[in-house]
Structure formats: C-alpha cells, structure tokens
Design a protein around this motif. Structure first.
Motif, mmCIF file in Angstrom:
data_model
loop_
_atom_site.group_PDB
_atom_site.id
_atom_site.type_symbol
_atom_site.label_atom_id
_atom_site.label_comp_id
_atom_site.label_asym_id
_atom_site.label_seq_id
_atom_site.Cartn_x
_atom_site.Cartn_y
_atom_site.Cartn_z
ATOM 1 N N GLU A 1 -7.188 3.335 -1.800
ATOM 2 C CA GLU A 1 -7.342 3.055 -0.369
ATOM 3 C C GLU A 1 -8.636 2.307 -0.125
ATOM 4 O O GLU A 1 -9.619 2.495 -0.842
ATOM 5 N N GLY B 1 -1.920 2.946 8.191
ATOM 6 C CA GLY B 1 -2.379 2.707 6.826
ATOM 7 C C GLY B 1 -2.612 3.991 6.055
ATOM 8 O O GLY B 1 -2.259 4.101 4.882
ATOM 9 N N ALA C 1 -4.044 0.304 -0.486
ATOM 10 C CA ALA C 1 -3.550 0.422 0.890
ATOM 11 C C ALA C 1 -4.718 0.347 1.861
ATOM 12 O O ALA C 1 -5.765 0.946 1.634
ATOM 13 N N CYS C 2 -4.527 -0.394 2.932
ATOM 14 C CA CYS C 2 -5.510 -0.446 4.002
ATOM 15 C C CYS C 2 -5.404 0.871 4.772
ATOM 16 O O CYS C 2 -4.413 1.118 5.454
ATOM 17 N N SER C 3 -6.423 1.702 4.663
ATOM 18 C CA SER C 3 -6.355 3.036 5.257
ATOM 19 C C SER C 3 -6.548 3.038 6.771
ATOM 20 O O SER C 3 -6.278 4.037 7.427
ATOM 21 N N CYS D 1 -0.009 -2.122 8.490
ATOM 22 C CA CYS D 1 0.422 -1.441 7.257
ATOM 23 C C CYS D 1 0.452 -2.398 6.073
ATOM 24 O O CYS D 1 1.496 -2.707 5.503
ATOM 25 N N CYS E 1 -5.211 0.526 8.855
ATOM 26 C CA CYS E 1 -4.206 -0.321 9.500
ATOM 27 C C CYS E 1 -3.515 0.394 10.655
ATOM 28 O O CYS E 1 -3.342 1.608 10.650
#
Length: 135
Positions: A57, A33, A13-15, A68, A17
């Motif tokens: 992450e 994110g 996950a793009c933390s 997200c 975003c």
C-alpha cells in the motif's frame, strides 16, 4: 519519505483512493483504496498462484480521477497503473489473475487473450523499467 519493501512482483494499492467517482468513503467510512487493498490481501491468501505477488500500500498514486488505483510492478518489466475498480474481491481476483500472468511473463507484456475480463478497460498508464523503453 520512502519505505523499503520487497523488490519482487507487487501490486501497490493506493490506500487513500476514493471509493468511487461519486463517493470518497464507503458506507462504513472507509476509503475505496484501503478497501481494495484489504480485498487484494484476502484474495491473495486463497490461491497459491498469487504467493509470489506482494500486496503493498501507498498513500496516493496521484491518479485521483481514476479511483481505486493500483500499480503493478516487477524488476526489469514494464509496469502498469490500473484504476476505476470497485473495491471488492471480484476486482481483486481479476487484478491478481492479471498479476500472475504478468509475473510469469518475460518483460511484463501479457497477451490480450490472457487478460481477465475484470481488468479490460482499467489500464491508465504503462511505464518502462529503469534503463529501458518499450518497443
């Protein structure tokens, strides 16, 4: 800088975003994110089907237009970047449901009939595994 992580199936996950196309943070000041990563970890803990899928992450996947975002990857499989999710448990469950099918697949291709409704329309890119191209 790179940080070593497990080499198995993972949702990264793009933390950092954005929360949505309109807002960087949610009402509590948290990035979308980070909120999605939190939801992914919460949902992962509720179902043993997700046990083999790591939730990791990383700051900025460079898909900023598509808030997200997550990167779904596993060794020897096509990987995918998906985005434009709401950072909540419903989206997290759809992502992890797809990831469970992805993990069980031979090369990372999941039949459309097995796609959860919540991931349809969220795919941004697919990338071949190192040393291969998809045909």
């Amino acid at each position: 800088m790179l940080t070593p992580v497990s080499n198995g199936p993972a949702v990264v996950a793009c933390s950092t975003c954005r929360h949505s196309a309109e807002a960087r943070d949610d009402a509590e000041g948290m990035r979308g994110g980070a909120r999605l990563a939190e939801a992914l970890r919460t949902v992962r803990e509720t179902d043993p089907r997700y046990a083999a899928i790591a939730v990791q992450e990383m700051p900025c996947l460079f898909a900023c237009k598509d808030f997200c975002t997550v990167h779904l990857r596993a060794p020897g499989k096509v990987s995918y970047v998906l985005g434009r999710f709401t950072p909540d448990e419903e989206a997290a469950r759809a992502i992890l449901d797809y990831a469970a099918h992805y993990t069980a697949s031979k090369f990372g291709r999941v039949p459309f009939s097995d796609w959860p409704e919540g991931v349809k329309g969220h795919f941004i890119t697919r990338s071949p595994p190192e040393g291969f191209v998809a045909t």
